[in-house]
Every structure is written in C-alpha cells, then in structure tokens.
Motif scaffolding. Structure first.
Motif, PDB file in Angstrom:
ATOM      1  N   GLU A  66       0.847  -1.197   0.000  1.00 14.45           N
ATOM      2  CA  GLU A  66       0.000   0.000   0.000  1.00 14.45           C
ATOM      3  C   GLU A  66       0.887   1.253   0.000  1.00 14.45           C
ATOM      4  OE1 GLU A  66       0.040  -2.375   2.412  1.00 14.45           O
ATOM      5  OE2 GLU A  66      -1.944  -3.305   2.492  1.00 14.45           O
ATOM      6  N   LEU A  67       2.166   1.087   0.376  1.00 16.63           N
ATOM      7  CA  LEU A  67       3.082   2.224   0.535  1.00 16.63           C
ATOM      8  C   LEU A  67       4.224   2.130  -0.472  1.00 16.63           C
ATOM      9  CD1 LEU A  67       3.419   1.882   4.412  1.00 16.63           C
ATOM     10  CD2 LEU A  67       2.191   3.712   3.201  1.00 16.63           C
ATOM     11  N   PRO A  68       4.882   3.276  -0.782  1.00 14.11           N
ATOM     12  CA  PRO A  68       6.108   3.196  -1.586  1.00 14.11           C
ATOM     13  C   PRO A  68       7.165   2.387  -0.840  1.00 14.11           C
ATOM     14  CG  PRO A  68       5.436   5.493  -1.204  1.00 14.11           C
ATOM     15  CD  PRO A  68       4.519   4.634  -0.389  1.00 14.11           C
ATOM     16  N   THR A  81      -2.416  -5.308   4.380  1.00 13.54           N
ATOM     17  CA  THR A  81      -1.376  -6.004   5.149  1.00 13.54           C
ATOM     18  C   THR A  81      -1.732  -5.983   6.634  1.00 13.54           C
ATOM     19  OG1 THR A  81       0.238  -5.239   3.540  1.00 13.54           O
ATOM     20  CG2 THR A  81       1.102  -6.081   5.634  1.00 13.54           C
ATOM     21  N   GLU A  82      -2.063  -4.780   7.135  1.00 14.98           N
ATOM     22  CA  GLU A  82      -2.371  -4.602   8.561  1.00 14.98           C
ATOM     23  C   GLU A  82      -3.489  -5.535   9.016  1.00 14.98           C
ATOM     24  OE1 GLU A  82      -1.408  -3.111  11.199  1.00 14.98           O
ATOM     25  OE2 GLU A  82       0.357  -2.256  10.228  1.00 14.98           O
ATOM     26  N   ALA A  83      -4.541  -5.613   8.235  1.00 14.65           N
ATOM     27  CA  ALA A  83      -5.713  -6.395   8.639  1.00 14.65           C
ATOM     28  C   ALA A  83      -5.377  -7.873   8.780  1.00 14.65           C
ATOM     29  CB  ALA A  83      -6.840  -6.201   7.635  1.00 14.65           C
ATOM     30  N   GLY A  84      -4.296  -8.310   8.123  1.00 13.20           N
ATOM     31  CA  GLY A  84      -3.994  -9.743   8.143  1.00 13.20           C
ATOM     32  C   GLY A  84      -2.871 -10.130   9.093  1.00 13.20           C
ATOM     33  N   LEU A  85      -2.498  -9.263  10.038  1.00 14.99           N
ATOM     34  CA  LEU A  85      -1.300  -9.553  10.845  1.00 14.99           C
ATOM     35  C   LEU A  85      -1.575 -10.220  12.198  1.00 14.99           C
ATOM     36  CD1 LEU A  85       0.978  -6.492  10.038  1.00 14.99           C
ATOM     37  CD2 LEU A  85       1.362  -8.888   9.431  1.00 14.99           C
ATOM     38  N   ARG A  86      -2.785 -10.743  12.389  1.00 17.19           N
ATOM     39  CA  ARG A  86      -3.055 -11.400  13.679  1.00 17.19           C
ATOM     40  C   ARG A  86      -2.115 -12.552  13.959  1.00 17.19           C
ATOM     41  NH1 ARG A  86      -8.796 -13.225  13.928  1.00 17.19           N
ATOM     42  NH2 ARG A  86      -7.911 -14.820  15.273  1.00 17.19           N
ATOM     43  N   TRP A  87      -1.730 -13.270  12.889  1.00 20.67           N
ATOM     44  CA  TRP A  87      -0.817 -14.417  13.071  1.00 20.67           C
ATOM     45  C   TRP A  87       0.497 -13.974  13.727  1.00 20.67           C
ATOM     46  CZ3 TRP A  87       4.041 -14.314  11.095  1.00 20.67           C
ATOM     47  CH2 TRP A  87       4.287 -13.394  10.096  1.00 20.67           C
ATOM     48  N   LEU A  88       0.966 -12.749  13.374  1.00 19.55           N
ATOM     49  CA  LEU A  88       2.254 -12.280  13.902  1.00 19.55           C
ATOM     50  C   LEU A  88       2.115 -11.933  15.390  1.00 19.55           C
ATOM     51  CD1 LEU A  88       5.209 -11.395  13.401  1.00 19.55           C
ATOM     52  CD2 LEU A  88       4.337  -9.150  12.756  1.00 19.55           C
ATOM     53  N   ARG A  89       0.987 -11.336  15.720  1.00 22.46           N
ATOM     54  CA  ARG A  89       0.802 -10.927  17.120  1.00 22.46           C
ATOM     55  C   ARG A  89       0.687 -12.136  18.046  1.00 22.46           C
ATOM     56  NH1 ARG A  89      -2.223  -6.688  14.139  1.00 22.46           N
ATOM     57  NH2 ARG A  89      -0.491  -5.271  13.767  1.00 22.46           N
ATOM     58  N   SER A  90       0.195 -13.258  17.508  1.00 22.13           N
ATOM     59  CA  SER A  90       0.057 -14.434  18.371  1.00 22.13           C
ATOM     60  C   SER A  90       1.232 -15.406  18.222  1.00 22.13           C
ATOM     61  CB  SER A  90      -1.268 -15.145  18.083  1.00 22.13           C
ATOM     62  OG  SER A  90      -1.278 -15.529  16.734  1.00 22.13           O
ATOM     63  N   ALA A  91       2.244 -15.017  17.416  1.00 26.53           N
ATOM     64  CA  ALA A  91       3.365 -15.957  17.171  1.00 26.53           C
ATOM     65  C   ALA A  91       4.313 -15.990  18.366  1.00 26.53           C
ATOM     66  CB  ALA A  91       4.125 -15.542  15.924  1.00 26.53           C
ATOM     67  N   GLY A 128      17.016 -19.164  13.369  1.00 23.37           N
ATOM     68  CA  GLY A 128      17.196 -18.200  12.274  1.00 23.37           C
ATOM     69  C   GLY A 128      15.947 -17.357  12.048  1.00 23.37           C
ATOM     70  N   TRP A 129      15.832 -16.853  10.818  1.00 25.17           N
ATOM     71  CA  TRP A 129      14.734 -15.949  10.462  1.00 25.17           C
ATOM     72  C   TRP A 129      13.613 -16.689   9.761  1.00 25.17           C
ATOM     73  CZ3 TRP A 129      14.381 -10.848  11.720  1.00 25.17           C
ATOM     74  CH2 TRP A 129      15.554 -10.227  12.205  1.00 25.17           C
ATOM     75  N   VAL A 130      12.402 -16.124   9.927  1.00 22.60           N
ATOM     76  CA  VAL A 130      11.225 -16.622   9.207  1.00 22.60           C
ATOM     77  C   VAL A 130      10.665 -15.450   8.403  1.00 22.60           C
ATOM     78  CG1 VAL A 130       8.896 -17.566   9.438  1.00 22.60           C
ATOM     79  CG2 VAL A 130      10.700 -18.277  11.043  1.00 22.60           C
ATOM     80  N   GLY A 131      10.659 -15.571   7.100  1.00 20.52           N
ATOM     81  CA  GLY A 131      10.169 -14.489   6.241  1.00 20.52           C
ATOM     82  C   GLY A 131       8.694 -14.677   5.933  1.00 20.52           C
ATOM     83  N   ALA A 132       7.928 -13.580   6.080  1.00 21.11           N
ATOM     84  CA  ALA A 132       6.501 -13.621   5.730  1.00 21.11           C
ATOM     85  C   ALA A 132       6.386 -13.246   4.259  1.00 21.11           C
ATOM     86  CB  ALA A 132       5.732 -12.638   6.601  1.00 21.11           C
ATOM     87  N   GLU A 133       6.170 -14.261   3.425  1.00 19.98           N
ATOM     88  CA  GLU A 133       6.159 -14.055   1.968  1.00 19.98           C
ATOM     89  C   GLU A 133       4.802 -14.468   1.428  1.00 19.98           C
ATOM     90  OE1 GLU A 133       9.329 -14.946  -1.579  1.00 19.98           O
ATOM     91  OE2 GLU A 133       8.553 -16.678  -0.553  1.00 19.98           O
ATOM     92  N   TYR A 134       3.823 -13.594   1.591  1.00 22.72           N
ATOM     93  CA  TYR A 134       2.474 -13.915   1.119  1.00 22.72           C
ATOM     94  C   TYR A 134       1.775 -12.661   0.619  1.00 22.72           C
ATOM     95  CZ  TYR A 134       1.051 -12.040   5.696  1.00 22.72           C
ATOM     96  OH  TYR A 134       0.857 -11.228   6.787  1.00 22.72           O
ATOM     97  N   THR A 135       0.725 -12.888  -0.148  1.00 21.41           N
ATOM     98  CA  THR A 135      -0.100 -11.774  -0.627  1.00 21.41           C
ATOM     99  C   THR A 135      -1.263 -11.590   0.335  1.00 21.41           C
ATOM    100  OG1 THR A 135       0.437 -12.441  -2.866  1.00 21.41           O
ATOM    101  CG2 THR A 135      -1.402 -10.916  -2.613  1.00 21.41           C
ATOM    102  N   PRO A 136      -1.329 -10.441   1.029  1.00 25.70           N
ATOM    103  CA  PRO A 136      -2.432 -10.246   1.981  1.00 25.70           C
ATOM    104  C   PRO A 136      -3.795 -10.345   1.290  1.00 25.70           C
ATOM    105  CG  PRO A 136      -0.739  -8.558   2.248  1.00 25.70           C
ATOM    106  CD  PRO A 136      -0.387  -9.318   1.004  1.00 25.70           C
ATOM    107  N   ARG A 137      -4.762 -10.945   2.022  1.00 19.89           N
ATOM    108  CA  ARG A 137      -6.111 -11.063   1.457  1.00 19.89           C
ATOM    109  C   ARG A 137      -6.740  -9.703   1.214  1.00 19.89           C
ATOM    110  NH1 ARG A 137      -8.589 -15.941   1.334  1.00 19.89           N
ATOM    111  NH2 ARG A 137      -7.404 -17.461   2.512  1.00 19.89           N
ATOM    112  N   THR A 138      -6.557  -8.804   2.212  1.00 17.42           N
ATOM    113  CA  THR A 138      -7.091  -7.449   2.027  1.00 17.42           C
ATOM    114  C   THR A 138      -5.925  -6.488   2.232  1.00 17.42           C
ATOM    115  OG1 THR A 138      -7.794  -7.394   4.352  1.00 17.42           O
ATOM    116  CG2 THR A 138      -9.442  -8.067   2.720  1.00 17.42           C
TER     117      THR A 138
END
Ligand SMILES: O=C(O)C(=O)[C@@H](O)CO
Ligand SMILES: [Mg+2]
Length: 251
Positions: free
Chosen positions: A14-16, A241-251, A229-239
C-alpha cells in the motif's frame, strides 16, 4: 526462537518501498526481505532499514531481465559467464546492505547438463563469497512451470554434493506443501540444511494462519530442532497487510 522478517515485495505494498520499512517495524517485524532490490539505490535501502532498526535478511540474485522474466538462471547451460557477472552485481548489493542470506535462483532448465551447470555455478558462487550465506529454494511447478529446482530432495542432494558451510536450504513452507504435501515430514528430512524459512497459507498464498498447513505443528517441529534463524513472511495479503497480521501478534 525464530525472528520474523516482512517480505516487502509482498507486504505493505500500500506504501512506496522506502516507507514499507517503518510500517514493518511498527507492525512488530525485526527484519525485512526484498526479492529484487536492484532498481533502488542500496544507500537509500540501507538508510531505511537502519532508521527502523531492521535487519536486511534476504534478497535474490538477479533475474536475467531486471524487469521480470524467469527467476534466475544458475542452472541454465551456456550462461555461466553472465551468471558470474550478475552474481558479482548481486554480491555488491548484498554486501552494501549487509544482507544475511542471498538466494541464488536456478531458473528454467532440465536434464543432466542443467544439474551439472547448477552445481558448477553454486560451487563457484560459494567460493566467491565465503562470508555470505547462500540459499537455494525449491519452487513448485504450478506457480513456476519449468523451474529447475522443483524438489526438496534434489536441493538436499545438491547441498550435500557441494558440501560447503555457506550454502544451505531456504525452506519455504508454502512451496514444501505444494511440492510434497507433508510439510512436517519434509522439514524432518531436511532440517539440518535449513538456513532460512518462509511462510504463507495454502491455497492462495495468503496469510499463514488459515488454510491447509498446520503451522502450529510446523513451529513445534522448528522449535524442537533448535532453529534460531529468520522466518520471512512471503504472502499476498487477502485485504490490507495490517488487517492480516493477527498471526504475527500471536506468534
Ligand atoms: O517465490 C518464492 O517462494 C520466493 O521465495 C522468491 O524468492 C522467488 O523469487
Ligand atoms: Mg519463497
């Protein structure tokens, strides 16, 4: 305990690009990935990562055509000279950005000549850049028809044959599910070679929470293996990006 990186080619679009770094930090990520950063100045990218206190975790070697086309060409017979030239360009970027992993993409090819070319190019690249971690990632043939590295077992063989400390596996969970079905079994067979993980849900390659992949079980296996190590979030948000970040908050 793994740390999470936002893939800025997929998230916060959504951002540059330069504003995506701060958004990733605000959302709770500690690192970032970009597929192909080559049309941006390394200095600006580094500055954006620094000011948001984010680590630069991953980028890819260049595609043969900067504007698109097949992904990489390390397994393409006849293109070795170009591979070396482009690898050096990627390496300069990676060094400037202090990137943790450089993903060397195989491109479209098949057969014994392709395998031999891939082995030669990877062995050359890992000797060329012993200080940087190089990764290879199998890609599924539905999303990327004709891609040479289409199986985790083949990736394991290639890594074992070259047998150097700075070449390892990029374990994309979405790709493992698409290729082999059983992600946890694939993890157990290849965990010793894994340097970096990427996540997405399946089907659709959206947020990792919903869908067919048992991420709770997968992360239990990752923790049990002691992966730090690192885990990269490599997906296309459904709507958004912000609206789909619940998984990160509960990780
Ligand atoms: O498509 C993927 O999966 C990747 O990891 C990308 O880096 C390929 O460009
Ligand atoms: Mg991936």
């Amino acid at each position: 305990m793994a740390r999470f990186a936002a893939n800025l080619t997929y998230l916060f679009t959504e951002l540059p690009m330069l504003q995506r770094f701060a958004a990733a930090r605000r959302a709770g990520f500690d690192g970032v990935e970009i597929l192909f950063p080559y049309d941006l100045a390394a200095k600006e990218l580094l500055q954006a990562a620094h000011s948001s206190e984010l680590s630069f975790v991953l980028m890819n070697t260049p595609p043969p055509n900067w504007a698109g086309g097949p992904r990489g060409f390390a397994a393409e017979p006849g293109n070795e000279e170009r591979f070396r030239h482009d690898f050096d360009r990627a390496l300069r970027y990676a060094q400037l950005l202090k990137v943790r992993h450089l993903h060397v993409m195989a491109g479209k090819a098949e057969g014994p000549d392709a395998r031999a070319t891939y082995l030669r190019n990877l062995a050359w690249a890992s000797a060329r850049a012993p200080e940087i971690s190089l990764t290879i990632e199998p890609m599924n043939r539905v999303d990327m028809p004709g891609y040479f590295l289409d199986c985790f077992d083949l990736a394991g063989q290639i890594i074992d044959e070259i047998d150097v400390p700075n070449l390892g596996l990029q374990f994309d969970v979405y790709q493992a599910h698409m290729i082999h079905g059983d992600v946890i079994d694939t993890w157990h067979r290849h965990a010793r070679n894994v340097r970096h993980i990427q996540i997405a849900g399946c089907p659709g390659r959206h947020e990792p929470r919903a869908g067919e992949i048992d991420y709770a079980g997968f992360f239990r296996a990752v923790d049990a293996a002691g992966f730090s190590g690192w885990v990269g979030a490599e997906y296309t948000p459904r709507t958004s990006t912000e609206a789909g970040l619940r998984w990160l908050r509960s990780a």
